[in-house]
Write a protein that holds these residues in place. Sequence first.
Motif, PDB file in Angstrom:
ATOM      1  N   MET A   1       0.840  -1.178   0.000  1.00 17.28           N
ATOM      2  CA  MET A   1       0.000   0.000   0.000  1.00 17.28           C
ATOM      3  C   MET A   1       0.889   1.247   0.000  1.00 17.28           C
ATOM      4  O   MET A   1       1.802   1.367   0.800  1.00 17.28           O
ATOM      5  N   SER A   2       0.619   2.157  -0.904  1.00 17.86           N
ATOM      6  CA  SER A   2       1.460   3.344  -1.016  1.00 17.86           C
ATOM      7  C   SER A   2       1.106   4.380   0.050  1.00 17.86           C
ATOM      8  O   SER A   2       0.073   4.292   0.702  1.00 17.86           O
ATOM      9  N   MET A   3       1.968   5.360   0.191  1.00 18.04           N
ATOM     10  CA  MET A   3       1.754   6.468   1.114  1.00 18.04           C
ATOM     11  C   MET A   3       1.324   7.694   0.305  1.00 18.04           C
ATOM     12  O   MET A   3       1.859   8.773   0.447  1.00 18.04           O
ATOM     13  N   LEU A   4       0.335   7.505  -0.545  1.00 18.94           N
ATOM     14  CA  LEU A   4      -0.094   8.517  -1.501  1.00 18.94           C
ATOM     15  C   LEU A   4      -1.441   9.096  -1.074  1.00 18.94           C
ATOM     16  O   LEU A   4      -2.357   8.354  -0.727  1.00 18.94           O
ATOM     17  N   TYR A  22      -2.683   7.399 -13.338  1.00 18.28           N
ATOM     18  CA  TYR A  22      -1.505   6.571 -13.058  1.00 18.28           C
ATOM     19  C   TYR A  22      -0.272   7.446 -12.941  1.00 18.28           C
ATOM     20  O   TYR A  22      -0.208   8.530 -13.504  1.00 18.28           O
ATOM     21  N   LEU A  23       0.678   6.964 -12.157  1.00 15.95           N
ATOM     22  CA  LEU A  23       1.950   7.650 -11.983  1.00 15.95           C
ATOM     23  C   LEU A  23       2.952   7.008 -12.910  1.00 15.95           C
ATOM     24  O   LEU A  23       3.085   5.782 -12.932  1.00 15.95           O
ATOM     25  N   GLN A  24       3.624   7.828 -13.683  1.00 17.84           N
ATOM     26  CA  GLN A  24       4.641   7.321 -14.602  1.00 17.84           C
ATOM     27  C   GLN A  24       6.015   7.675 -14.060  1.00 17.84           C
ATOM     28  O   GLN A  24       6.330   8.839 -13.861  1.00 17.84           O
ATOM     29  N   GLU A  50       0.820  -4.416 -15.772  1.00 17.74           N
ATOM     30  CA  GLU A  50       1.417  -5.464 -14.937  1.00 17.74           C
ATOM     31  C   GLU A  50       2.514  -4.910 -14.023  1.00 17.74           C
ATOM     32  O   GLU A  50       2.911  -5.561 -13.051  1.00 17.74           O
ATOM     33  N   ASN A  51       3.017  -3.705 -14.304  1.00 18.98           N
ATOM     34  CA  ASN A  51       4.059  -3.084 -13.479  1.00 18.98           C
ATOM     35  C   ASN A  51       3.481  -2.157 -12.406  1.00 18.98           C
ATOM     36  O   ASN A  51       4.214  -1.383 -11.795  1.00 18.98           O
ATOM     37  N   TYR A  52       2.153  -2.223 -12.206  1.00 18.97           N
ATOM     38  CA  TYR A  52       1.476  -1.310 -11.286  1.00 18.97           C
ATOM     39  C   TYR A  52       0.611  -2.064 -10.294  1.00 18.97           C
ATOM     40  O   TYR A  52       0.113  -3.151 -10.586  1.00 18.97           O
ATOM     41  N   HIS A  66       5.104  -0.310  -9.071  1.00 16.53           N
ATOM     42  CA  HIS A  66       5.705  -1.162  -8.047  1.00 16.53           C
ATOM     43  C   HIS A  66       6.940  -0.502  -7.434  1.00 16.53           C
ATOM     44  O   HIS A  66       7.191  -0.665  -6.250  1.00 16.53           O
ATOM     45  N   GLU A  67       7.696   0.241  -8.236  1.00 16.81           N
ATOM     46  CA  GLU A  67       8.966   0.799  -7.748  1.00 16.81           C
ATOM     47  C   GLU A  67       8.825   2.151  -7.051  1.00 16.81           C
ATOM     48  O   GLU A  67       9.818   2.754  -6.657  1.00 16.81           O
TER      49      GLU A  67
END
Length: 94
Positions: A1-4, A22-24, A50-52, A66-67
Amino acid sequence: MSMLTITDQALEYIKSRGKPVYLQMFQTISCCIDVTESPTVNFGQPHNPENYDLENIQGVIVYVPHELPEIPLTIDLSSFLGFKKLVIEGWRLA
């Protein structure tokens, strides 16, 4: 879970568009130190979902990479000469 989190102004703007965001992430630039520019916030779905991670933040669907580092970040609304865009607040370059 993000801190967003999302500011009230940005939340209203996103909901008015009726689309997920989405965040790029940008590539890390390595020379003497590693530097990564602040992610951009875009409407719609990423090209490589798939990277999110798909998160519901304050009632808005947000694709979070993910990163993305575990640091407190805020999606805010920036306005310049009538043009509005979503920006990330709280990003550190290094």
